[in-house]
Scaffold this active site. Structure first.
Site, PDB file in Angstrom:
ATOM      1  N   ASP A  74       7.132  53.510 -30.682  1.00 20.82           N
ATOM      2  CA  ASP A  74       6.436  53.087 -29.465  1.00 20.82           C
ATOM      3  C   ASP A  74       7.473  52.424 -28.553  1.00 20.82           C
ATOM      4  O   ASP A  74       8.050  51.393 -28.912  1.00 20.82           O
ATOM      5  CB  ASP A  74       5.344  52.098 -29.876  1.00 20.82           C
ATOM      6  CG  ASP A  74       4.618  51.492 -28.699  1.00 20.82           C
ATOM      7  OD1 ASP A  74       4.991  51.747 -27.532  1.00 20.82           O
ATOM      8  OD2 ASP A  74       3.651  50.745 -28.958  1.00 20.82           O
ATOM      9  N   ILE A  75       7.695  52.998 -27.407  1.00 17.44           N
ATOM     10  CA  ILE A  75       8.768  52.530 -26.522  1.00 17.44           C
ATOM     11  C   ILE A  75       8.542  51.088 -26.057  1.00 17.44           C
ATOM     12  O   ILE A  75       9.501  50.385 -25.731  1.00 17.44           O
ATOM     13  CB  ILE A  75       8.934  53.511 -25.328  1.00 17.44           C
ATOM     14  CG1 ILE A  75      10.327  53.381 -24.702  1.00 17.44           C
ATOM     15  CG2 ILE A  75       7.824  53.319 -24.288  1.00 17.44           C
ATOM     16  CD1 ILE A  75      10.693  54.526 -23.766  1.00 17.44           C
ATOM     17  N   ASN A  84       3.321  57.982 -12.556  1.00 19.28           N
ATOM     18  CA  ASN A  84       2.852  58.982 -11.589  1.00 19.28           C
ATOM     19  C   ASN A  84       3.253  58.527 -10.187  1.00 19.28           C
ATOM     20  O   ASN A  84       3.812  57.446 -10.018  1.00 19.28           O
ATOM     21  CB  ASN A  84       1.338  59.205 -11.717  1.00 19.28           C
ATOM     22  CG  ASN A  84       0.564  57.921 -11.559  1.00 19.28           C
ATOM     23  OD1 ASN A  84       0.847  57.126 -10.650  1.00 19.28           O
ATOM     24  ND2 ASN A  84      -0.402  57.675 -12.432  1.00 19.28           N
ATOM     25  N   GLY A 108      -1.372  57.459 -21.205  1.00 19.30           N
ATOM     26  CA  GLY A 108      -0.177  57.747 -21.992  1.00 19.30           C
ATOM     27  C   GLY A 108       0.795  56.585 -22.040  1.00 19.30           C
ATOM     28  O   GLY A 108       0.415  55.411 -22.159  1.00 19.30           O
ATOM     29  N   ASP A 129       2.612  55.368 -19.737  1.00 16.38           N
ATOM     30  CA  ASP A 129       2.453  54.503 -18.557  1.00 16.38           C
ATOM     31  C   ASP A 129       1.433  53.389 -18.850  1.00 16.38           C
ATOM     32  O   ASP A 129       1.690  52.195 -18.614  1.00 16.38           O
ATOM     33  CB  ASP A 129       1.979  55.388 -17.396  1.00 16.38           C
ATOM     34  CG  ASP A 129       2.111  54.748 -16.028  1.00 16.38           C
ATOM     35  OD1 ASP A 129       2.650  53.635 -15.931  1.00 16.38           O
ATOM     36  OD2 ASP A 129       1.653  55.365 -15.045  1.00 16.38           O
ATOM     37  N   SER A 183       7.083  63.875 -18.933  1.00 14.49           N
ATOM     38  CA  SER A 183       6.296  65.067 -18.527  1.00 14.49           C
ATOM     39  C   SER A 183       5.650  65.839 -19.677  1.00 14.49           C
ATOM     40  O   SER A 183       4.924  66.803 -19.417  1.00 14.49           O
ATOM     41  CB  SER A 183       7.112  66.062 -17.689  1.00 14.49           C
ATOM     42  OG  SER A 183       7.274  65.608 -16.367  1.00 14.49           O
ATOM     43  N   THR A 184       5.921  65.443 -20.926  1.00 13.47           N
ATOM     44  CA  THR A 184       5.452  66.289 -22.037  1.00 13.47           C
ATOM     45  C   THR A 184       4.054  65.945 -22.543  1.00 13.47           C
ATOM     46  O   THR A 184       3.575  66.558 -23.493  1.00 13.47           O
ATOM     47  CB  THR A 184       6.425  66.227 -23.236  1.00 13.47           C
ATOM     48  OG1 THR A 184       6.411  64.899 -23.766  1.00 13.47           O
ATOM     49  CG2 THR A 184       7.830  66.607 -22.830  1.00 13.47           C
ATOM     50  N   GLY A 185       3.408  64.950 -21.908  1.00 11.98           N
ATOM     51  CA  GLY A 185       2.042  64.601 -22.295  1.00 11.98           C
ATOM     52  C   GLY A 185       1.063  65.297 -21.369  1.00 11.98           C
ATOM     53  O   GLY A 185       0.982  66.537 -21.342  1.00 11.98           O
ATOM     54  N   TYR A 225       1.239  65.884 -18.333  1.00 14.24           N
ATOM     55  CA  TYR A 225       1.871  66.773 -17.352  1.00 14.24           C
ATOM     56  C   TYR A 225       2.256  68.131 -17.932  1.00 14.24           C
ATOM     57  O   TYR A 225       2.679  69.020 -17.197  1.00 14.24           O
ATOM     58  CB  TYR A 225       3.087  66.099 -16.696  1.00 14.24           C
ATOM     59  CG  TYR A 225       2.715  65.094 -15.621  1.00 14.24           C
ATOM     60  CD1 TYR A 225       1.387  64.748 -15.378  1.00 14.24           C
ATOM     61  CD2 TYR A 225       3.686  64.485 -14.831  1.00 14.24           C
ATOM     62  CE1 TYR A 225       1.035  63.833 -14.390  1.00 14.24           C
ATOM     63  CE2 TYR A 225       3.351  63.574 -13.834  1.00 14.24           C
ATOM     64  CZ  TYR A 225       2.018  63.246 -13.617  1.00 14.24           C
ATOM     65  OH  TYR A 225       1.692  62.343 -12.633  1.00 14.24           O
TER      66      TYR A 225
HETATM   67  P1  ADP Z   1       3.437  62.593 -18.507  1.00 14.04           P
HETATM   68  O1  ADP Z   1       2.319  62.350 -17.536  1.00 14.04           O
HETATM   69  O2  ADP Z   1       4.808  62.422 -17.876  1.00 14.04           O
HETATM   70  O3  ADP Z   1       3.266  63.858 -19.278  1.00 14.04           O
HETATM   71  P2  ADP Z   1       2.494  61.008 -20.816  1.00 14.04           P
HETATM   72  O4  ADP Z   1       2.468  59.539 -20.924  1.00 14.04           O
HETATM   73  O5  ADP Z   1       1.173  61.728 -20.818  1.00 14.04           O
HETATM   74  O6  ADP Z   1       3.351  61.332 -19.492  1.00 14.04           O
HETATM   75  O7  ADP Z   1       3.387  61.611 -21.967  1.00 14.04           O
HETATM   76  C1  ADP Z   1       4.791  61.527 -21.986  1.00 14.04           C
HETATM   77  C2  ADP Z   1       5.265  61.364 -23.402  1.00 14.04           C
HETATM   78  O8  ADP Z   1       5.127  59.993 -23.796  1.00 14.04           O
HETATM   79  C3  ADP Z   1       4.501  62.183 -24.434  1.00 14.04           C
HETATM   80  O9  ADP Z   1       5.444  62.817 -25.285  1.00 14.04           O
HETATM   81  C4  ADP Z   1       3.705  61.133 -25.196  1.00 14.04           C
HETATM   82  O10 ADP Z   1       3.518  61.517 -26.550  1.00 14.04           O
HETATM   83  C5  ADP Z   1       4.634  59.958 -25.117  1.00 14.04           C
HETATM   84  N1  ADP Z   1       4.064  58.610 -25.355  1.00 14.04           N
HETATM   85  C6  ADP Z   1       2.787  58.169 -25.219  1.00 14.04           C
HETATM   86  N2  ADP Z   1       2.699  56.852 -25.522  1.00 14.04           N
HETATM   87  C7  ADP Z   1       3.962  56.454 -25.865  1.00 14.04           C
HETATM   88  C8  ADP Z   1       4.551  55.223 -26.289  1.00 14.04           C
HETATM   89  N3  ADP Z   1       3.808  54.109 -26.425  1.00 14.04           N
HETATM   90  N4  ADP Z   1       5.886  55.189 -26.559  1.00 14.04           N
HETATM   91  C9  ADP Z   1       6.647  56.302 -26.418  1.00 14.04           C
HETATM   92  N5  ADP Z   1       6.156  57.492 -26.019  1.00 14.04           N
HETATM   93  C10 ADP Z   1       4.837  57.566 -25.748  1.00 14.04           C
END
Ligand code: ADP
Length: 172
Positions: free
Chosen positions: A11-12, A25, A33, A35, A118-120, A122
């Site tokens: 988890d970042i 966004n 996600g 964000d 972008s991989t969630g 988007y």
């Molecule tokens: P986007 O709209 O750019 O696609 P998302 O947040 O939907 O952004 O997804 C981007 C990436 O972040 C995905 O691979 C998702 O699995 C990942 N992600 C979601 N929550 C976390 C977190 N807490 N820490 C790290 N990565 C995360």
């Protein structure tokens, strides 16, 4: 020479680095996600600062403080929505990584972590996004000597495997 690029699964919002990157966004006013997770962990002061920024174009980036996060700063970048790949998505995604590195260097950030932008929601295919992420950071790092360590923070095991293969970390 020490390895400056590596990948981990986690988890970042838990990473105590100089900066973490947010996949935001265009409004910069929060979303789902990663964000949403970053805004929840940083607290409402992050949203207040983001309101002063006036949004961000796709492929560009903005920097704020990290507030309650263990990271000192958040670099907010806006990845492209995947529309099949012929709508400029690779160049825009590469620009996110490049602009984030530029901002990091300009703010004396030595340690930085990226999510898989972008991989969630988007919809960018994970393997294509990972290839662009690793290629762009590798190609640009020499220019930004102050950035000594870049972490690709993967949320899923699948993304971690992709990055490990690209970084040749998965081999014995
Ligand atoms: P986007 O709209 O750019 O696609 P998302 O947040 O939907 O952004 O997804 C981007 C990436 O972040 C995905 O691979 C998702 O699995 C990942 N992600 C979601 N929550 C976390 C977190 N807490 N820490 C790290 N990565 C995360």
């Amino acid at each position: 020479m020490r390895t400056r690029l590596h990948a981990l699964q986690g988890d970042i919002t838990t990473l105590a680095l100089d900066a973490i990157v947010n996949a935001a966004n265009n409004s910069l006013l929060g979303g789902g996600g990663v964000d949403g997770a970053i805004h929840r962990a940083a607290g409402p002061a992050l949203l207040q600062e983001c309101r002063t920024l006036g949004g961000c174009a796709t492929g560009d980036a903005r920097i704020t403080r990290g507030y309650r996060l263990p990271a000192r700063h958040v670099i907010h970048t806006v990845g492209p929505v995947w529309r099949g790949g012929s709508d400029g998505e690779p160049a825009l995604l590469a620009s996110c990584y490049r602009r984030a590195l530029e901002l990091a260097a300009a703010h004396d950030i030595a340690t930085l972590a990226f999510p898989c932008i972008s991989t969630g929601v988007y919809g960018y295919p994970g393997h294509l996004a990972a290839a662009t992420a690793v290629a762009t950071v590798s190609a640009n790092l020499a220019e930004f000597e102050g950035v000594v360590e870049v972490t690709f923070c993967c949320y899923s095991r699948n993304d971690l495997a992709l990055y490990r293969a690209l970084l040749s970390e998965g081999r014995p």
